[in-house]
Design an enzyme around this catalytic site. Structure first.
Site, PDB file in Angstrom:
ATOM      1  N   GLU A 151      -1.288  -1.371  -4.943  1.00 39.67           N
ATOM      2  CA  GLU A 151      -2.487  -0.591  -5.244  1.00 39.67           C
ATOM      3  C   GLU A 151      -2.178   0.469  -6.297  1.00 39.67           C
ATOM      4  O   GLU A 151      -1.105   1.083  -6.279  1.00 39.67           O
ATOM      5  CB  GLU A 151      -3.021   0.080  -3.976  1.00 39.67           C
ATOM      6  CG  GLU A 151      -4.386   0.709  -4.180  1.00 39.67           C
ATOM      7  CD  GLU A 151      -4.995   1.182  -2.876  1.00 39.67           C
ATOM      8  OE1 GLU A 151      -5.866   0.477  -2.361  1.00 39.67           O
ATOM      9  OE2 GLU A 151      -4.581   2.249  -2.392  1.00 39.67           O
ATOM     10  N   ASP A 158      -2.425   1.013   7.465  1.00 39.09           N
ATOM     11  CA  ASP A 158      -1.627   0.903   6.233  1.00 39.09           C
ATOM     12  C   ASP A 158      -1.164  -0.542   6.012  1.00 39.09           C
ATOM     13  O   ASP A 158      -1.158  -1.033   4.888  1.00 39.09           O
ATOM     14  CB  ASP A 158      -0.420   1.840   6.271  1.00 39.09           C
ATOM     15  CG  ASP A 158      -0.834   3.297   6.347  1.00 39.09           C
ATOM     16  OD1 ASP A 158      -1.408   3.802   5.368  1.00 39.09           O
ATOM     17  OD2 ASP A 158      -0.603   3.915   7.406  1.00 39.09           O
ATOM     18  N   ASP A 197       0.885  -1.166   0.000  1.00 37.57           N
ATOM     19  CA  ASP A 197       0.000   0.000   0.000  1.00 37.57           C
ATOM     20  C   ASP A 197       0.919   1.212   0.000  1.00 37.57           C
ATOM     21  O   ASP A 197       1.423   1.619   1.049  1.00 37.57           O
ATOM     22  CB  ASP A 197      -0.900  -0.008   1.238  1.00 37.57           C
ATOM     23  CG  ASP A 197      -1.832   1.189   1.269  1.00 37.57           C
ATOM     24  OD1 ASP A 197      -2.296   1.619   0.196  1.00 37.57           O
ATOM     25  OD2 ASP A 197      -2.096   1.697   2.377  1.00 37.57           O
TER      26      ASP A 197
END
Length: 174
Positions: free
Chosen positions: A67, A139, A8
């Site tokens: 992502e 996160d 991420d």
């Protein structure tokens, strides 16, 4: 058994999550955050690259999910996020990992069943799927969700001779 790295990306905090695809399910391996500090952007990007490289050297995953950038209100933030993604992707590619990209909607749909799921909902599903007793930092939880999404896509596509790299936006890229 395949180790999968989920990333991420962020220019200040990059979450990572590592899971093991056992073929019959998945197991939690590790997760955490790479904190880049408050320095100038080039130093923070170097910290992302170095941090992801160290994680890869420590755990030896064979594939990586990351992502995609989404365009928010602030174009400058989106550009910095894109640069952090780039640093993480280069670390993966230099380690010969296959790298696949997923939108936030794809990740949320794969984990929580809805592309509009709240972060807390995704976090709770990650805990349930990986049988975690403590909440990972948000996160790290997002990174674990990306790794789980990547595992799901691999399990779905590989028996058909497809790869996530060939699939773009829900359509097969020719």
């Amino acid at each position: 058994m395949t180790l999968i790295l989920g990333i991420d990306p962020g220019s200040r905090i990059t979450g990572y999550g590592i899971i093991r695809d056992t073929g019959r399910g998945c197991e939690y391996v590790a997760s955490g955050c790479i904190r880049t500090g408050t320095g100038e952007l080039p130093e923070r990007l170097n910290a992302v690259f170095a941090g992801v490289s160290e994680i890869i050297q420590t755990y030896h995953p064979v594939t990586m999910g990351i992502e995609q950038v989404f365009m928010a209100r602030n174009a400058d933030s989106a550009l910095k996020l894109g640069q952090a993604r780039g640093a993480a992707i280069v670390a993966g590619v230099q380690a010969n990992l296959t790298v696949s990209e997923y939108s936030a909607t794809q990740v949320k749909s794969a984990i929580a069943g809805s592309g509009r799921a709240a972060k807390e909902q995704v976090q709770m599903m990650v805990m349930h799927l990986l049988k975690l007793t403590k909440k990972p930092q948000i996160d790290a939880s997002d990174a674990l969700a990306i790794a789980l999404c990547h595992m799901h896509h691999r399990q779905t596509l590989l028996p058909h001779g497809l790869s996530a790299a060939k699939l773009r936006g829900g359509r097969l890229a020719l």
